[in-house]
Design a protein around this motif. Structure first.
Motif, short mmCIF file in Angstrom:
data_model
loop_
_atom_site.label_atom_id
_atom_site.label_comp_id
_atom_site.label_asym_id
_atom_site.label_seq_id
_atom_site.Cartn_x
_atom_site.Cartn_y
_atom_site.Cartn_z
N PHE A 55 -4.66 5.61 6.27
CA PHE A 55 -5.02 4.54 7.21
C PHE A 55 -6.54 4.39 7.30
O PHE A 55 -7.07 3.29 7.32
N ARG B 210 -9.41 0.91 6.34
CA ARG B 210 -10.38 0.26 7.24
C ARG B 210 -11.77 0.18 6.60
O ARG B 210 -12.69 -0.37 7.18
N MET C 102 -1.60 -3.24 4.01
CA MET C 102 -0.84 -3.05 2.77
C MET C 102 0.10 -4.23 2.60
O MET C 102 0.61 -4.72 3.61
N PRO C 103 0.47 -4.62 1.45
CA PRO C 103 0.00 -4.09 0.17
C PRO C 103 -1.09 -5.00 -0.41
O PRO C 103 -1.30 -6.11 0.05
N SER D 21 2.36 -9.98 0.84
CA SER D 21 3.48 -9.57 -0.01
C SER D 21 4.22 -10.77 -0.62
O SER D 21 4.65 -10.71 -1.78
N1 LIG Z 1 2.02 -10.66 6.08
C1 LIG Z 1 1.55 -9.44 5.49
C2 LIG Z 1 1.79 -8.31 6.48
C3 LIG Z 1 1.18 -7.01 5.99
C4 LIG Z 1 1.46 -5.88 6.94
O1 LIG Z 1 1.76 -6.07 8.13
N2 LIG Z 1 1.38 -4.65 6.41
C5 LIG Z 1 1.62 -3.49 7.23
C6 LIG Z 1 2.52 -2.53 6.47
S1 LIG Z 1 4.13 -3.17 6.28
C7 LIG Z 1 0.29 -2.77 7.47
O2 LIG Z 1 -0.55 -2.70 6.61
N3 LIG Z 1 0.15 -2.23 8.67
C8 LIG Z 1 -1.01 -1.48 9.04
C9 LIG Z 1 -2.00 -2.31 9.79
O3 LIG Z 1 -1.77 -3.52 9.99
O4 LIG Z 1 -3.01 -1.75 10.17
C10 LIG Z 1 2.28 -9.19 4.16
O5 LIG Z 1 3.44 -9.63 4.05
O6 LIG Z 1 1.72 -8.59 3.23
#
Ligand SMILES: N[C@@H](CCC(=O)N[C@@H](CS)C(=O)NCC(=O)O)C(=O)O
Length: 194
Positions: free
Chosen positions: A42, A46, A59-60, A72
């Protein structure tokens, strides 16, 4: 040089494939394209270097030569357009498959994430009616099914799917695909350290 997908070093879901990198890895497995994984903590997400790949620090990400993509859905769409296996050859069928990709991300995923059960159940009944007794949403398995199942998977086993058993079977059918299973059980050979 294979494409590189960035993923969580310590996934909060414990590696059950509920994060959005799973749909990208599944798409790559479906089309038979080799790839590598960049595992990030994590704190690394950042950092300014990572923000050059993903402005929101999530991600990703997907790197392929000079091309860097985030989101994604955009990545799965790129894979589906670049390799055969996720979009049908007929132009109209292809557009419909892309329509289902958008429907999964724009119409169904927000309901799954919202926590509003009534609205979600309504959407699930509508989707269930479209799927009816078919295996897939529109003919052969496509990127539309891959994204739809990806957004439905977190509901598996929950009460909201009780009245729509064909959706439960749809998720199970997709999860039984060898490409899905390969993506779920990531091989350590894929991991790139630099
Ligand atoms: N709309 C984005 C959403 C990406 C997303 O929410 N990723 C999450 C993991 S599933 C993430 O990185 N979460 C950590 C954060 O937002 O800090 C996509 O589909 O790639």
């Amino acid at each position: 040089m294979h494409p590189i997908v960035s993923i969580f070093k310590n996934p909060p879901d414990g590696g059950r494939g509920y994060h959005r990198d799973m749909r990208v890895r599944w798409a790559l497995e479906e089309v038979g394209q080799a790839y590598q994984l960049r595992l990030l903590a994590f704190s690394e997400m950042r950092r300014p270097e990572y923000r050059k790949l993903h402005p929101f620090g999530q991600m990703p990400t997907y790197e392929e030569g000079d091309l860097v993509l985030f989101e994604s859905g955009a990545i799965v769409h790129h894979i589906a357009q670049s390799y055969s296996g996720l979009l049908p050859p007929d132009q109209n069928a292809r557009s419909r498959a892309v329509m289902w990709m958008f429907a999964a991300l724009n119409t169904v995923e927000p309901c799954v994430d919202s926590g509003s059960v009534g609205y979600l159940v309504q959407r699930l009944h509508e989707l269930s009616a479209v799927l009816d007794a078919h295996d897939w949403l529109d003919g052969e398995f496509s990127g539309g099914d891959l994204l739809m199942v990806s957004v439905l998977r977190p509901l598996r086993g929950s009460d909201v799917l009780q009245d729509t058993p064909n959706l439960g079977a749809y998720i199970a059918r997709a999860e039984a695909r060898p490409a899905f299973q390969r993506a779920l059980t990531m091989s350590s050979d894929l991991i790139r350290t630099a």
